[in-house]
Design an enzyme around this catalytic site. Structure first.
Site, PDB file in Angstrom:
ATOM      1  N   LYS A 140       0.862  -1.180   0.000  1.00  0.00           N
ATOM      2  CA  LYS A 140       0.000   0.000   0.000  1.00  0.00           C
ATOM      3  C   LYS A 140       0.891   1.219   0.000  1.00  0.00           C
ATOM      4  O   LYS A 140       2.028   1.174   0.495  1.00  0.00           O
ATOM      5  CB  LYS A 140      -0.850  -0.006   1.275  1.00  0.00           C
ATOM      6  CG  LYS A 140      -2.092   0.825   1.185  1.00  0.00           C
ATOM      7  CD  LYS A 140      -3.266   0.042   0.645  1.00  0.00           C
ATOM      8  CE  LYS A 140      -4.502   0.918   0.536  1.00  0.00           C
ATOM      9  NZ  LYS A 140      -5.682   0.187   0.111  1.00  0.00           N
TER      10      LYS A 140
ATOM     11  N   ASN B 200     -17.616   6.533  -3.064  1.00  0.00           N
ATOM     12  CA  ASN B 200     -17.603   5.648  -4.228  1.00  0.00           C
ATOM     13  C   ASN B 200     -18.196   4.280  -3.923  1.00  0.00           C
ATOM     14  O   ASN B 200     -19.020   3.769  -4.674  1.00  0.00           O
ATOM     15  CB  ASN B 200     -16.167   5.478  -4.731  1.00  0.00           C
ATOM     16  CG  ASN B 200     -15.659   6.761  -5.352  1.00  0.00           C
ATOM     17  OD1 ASN B 200     -16.416   7.482  -6.004  1.00  0.00           O
ATOM     18  ND2 ASN B 200     -14.397   7.061  -5.148  1.00  0.00           N
TER      19      ASN B 200
END
Ligand code: NAD
Length: 352
Positions: free
Chosen positions: A80, A188
């Site tokens: 990440k 989203n």
């Protein structure tokens, strides 16, 4: 700022601190484990209060990706990245290209994708500097249409599938008709999820710090709106955290009135022991990295030749995976998160 002694270090293979003074870039790429394949994970942009906070987020998110890909049956490792900065005011082409160069220097051991604070458009800018970018190609939908590389709809569909599996296990129901779901964060993923839940007959209670966004969606779906704090006290069958991490903690857990927690946010448990606290209260928790794997499954299929039916079938396997975790958690009297961790480690251990 400790690294090797950091509480969340967990034997990361590599942690890269990236800086570009001209572009104003300060970022961290955390590569947790590449046993199953290259470390694929989103790039988050957030105005962290300190470098230490950014490092903690990167380490925890990156480890979560290792476990997520393992549990989703993907040939990918976990990584990440985080960019320290405000995504609304601090983004520029120079900054994104500098981040792209940082990803390129990792030599393919890390593959970047969009996350909170970054978009498909941002990934396309990074792609000018590196080939190790995913989630940028338009894809065919099952009904003959096209959609962007944004993995959020796939994540939402995976959460929807997993939420139904959790409801089946905890409430013995095969449908969501008339159940109340409290959705925290209607961005989203949360926005897509809310629409899927509405279509399935669920009653919705929504909360978001973005008041115009939540107001418009609530009007569209005939949903109730509550405050950002009030969502924890909502009288709902299911709580779906779809905003940011650490929302299940000492303060919030005693307030929950739901039977199931099933949402998209990463790192929902403040600390691992909160999983036991939730179990003790009779609440079924769908481990975050298992239920929110739809996006990475979608990205994997994008990288290997996209077939919408195949991708959807793969995402729908989240339901049976969760059912297996829930059954094992019941048998062993353990929190679901601990069982998921153990299963992921078993899968990685077999490959080693
Ligand atoms: P997003 O930024 O589009 O949406 C997050 C929403 O939460 C925003 O509307 C924001 O205003 C709201 N929010 C922020 N703080 C809040 C708070 N305290 N209370 C209520 N609402 C709040 O992000 P997203 O892409 O929808 O992702 C949501 C979560 O799911 C994140 O934790 C992300 O890491 C995780 N996730 C996303 C994906 C994906 O495909 N997008 C995949 C896996 C996991």
């Amino acid at each position: 700022m400790p690294l090797f002694d950091h509480m969340d270090f967990d034997a990361h293979e590599q942690v890269i601190f990236c800086a570009d003074a001209d572009a104003g870039l300060r970022a961290i790429i955390a590569i947790h484990d590449t046993t199953l394949g290259p470390a694929l994970g989103g790039c988050r942009m957030w105005p962290y209060a300190s470098d230490a906070e950014a490092l903690t987020d990167a380490l925890r998110l990156s480890r979560g990706m290792t476990y997520k890909s393992a549990m989703a049956g993907l040939p990918l490792g976990g990584g990440k990245s985080v960019i320290i900065g405000n995504p609304r005011t601090g983004k520029s082409e120079a900054l994104l290209r500098a981040m792209g160069r940082s990803v390129e220097r990792a030599g393919g051991r890390y593959i970047v994708a969009e996350d909170s604070g970054t978009s498909v458009a941002d990934m396309k800018v990074m792609a000018q500097e590196t080939a190790h970018v995913s989630g940028i190609h338009d894809k065919a939908t099952g009904d003959g249409g096209q959609r962007s590389g944004d993995p959020s709809p796939a994540t939402a569909y995976g959460v929807f599938t997993g939420l139904k599996a959790a409801v089946r296990h905890r409430l013995g129901r095969t449908d969501l008709d008339g159940l109340t779901v409290a959705v925290q964060g209607v961005g989203n993923v949360g926005g897509h999820l809310a629409r899927l839940l509405k279509d399935a007959g669920a009653r919705l209670i929504l909360a978001d710090i973005d008041t115009p966004r939540v107001t418009v969606l609530a009007r569209e779906l005939g949903a109730e709106v509550t405050t950002v704090e009030g969502i924890f006290d909502a009288a709902a069958d299911v709580f779906a955290p779809c905003a940011l991490g650490s929302v299940l903690n000492d303060d919030t857990i005693p307030r929950l009135r739901c039977a199931v927690v099933a949402g998209a946010a990463n790192n929902q448990l403040g600390r691992p022991h909160h999983g036991e606290e939730i179990r003790r209260r009779g609440i079924l928790y769908a481990p975050d990295y298992v239920i929110n794997a739809g996006g990475i499954i979608d990205i994997h299929h994008e990288r290997t030749g996209y077939n919408p039916e195949k991708a959807i079938r793969h995402i729908e396997a989240i339901g049976p995976t969760l059912a297996e975790i829930f059954a094992r958690a019941d048998t062993e009297g353990q929190p679901t998160g601990a069982i998921a961790d153990a299963m992921a480690r078993e899968r990685i251990g077999k490959r080693r």
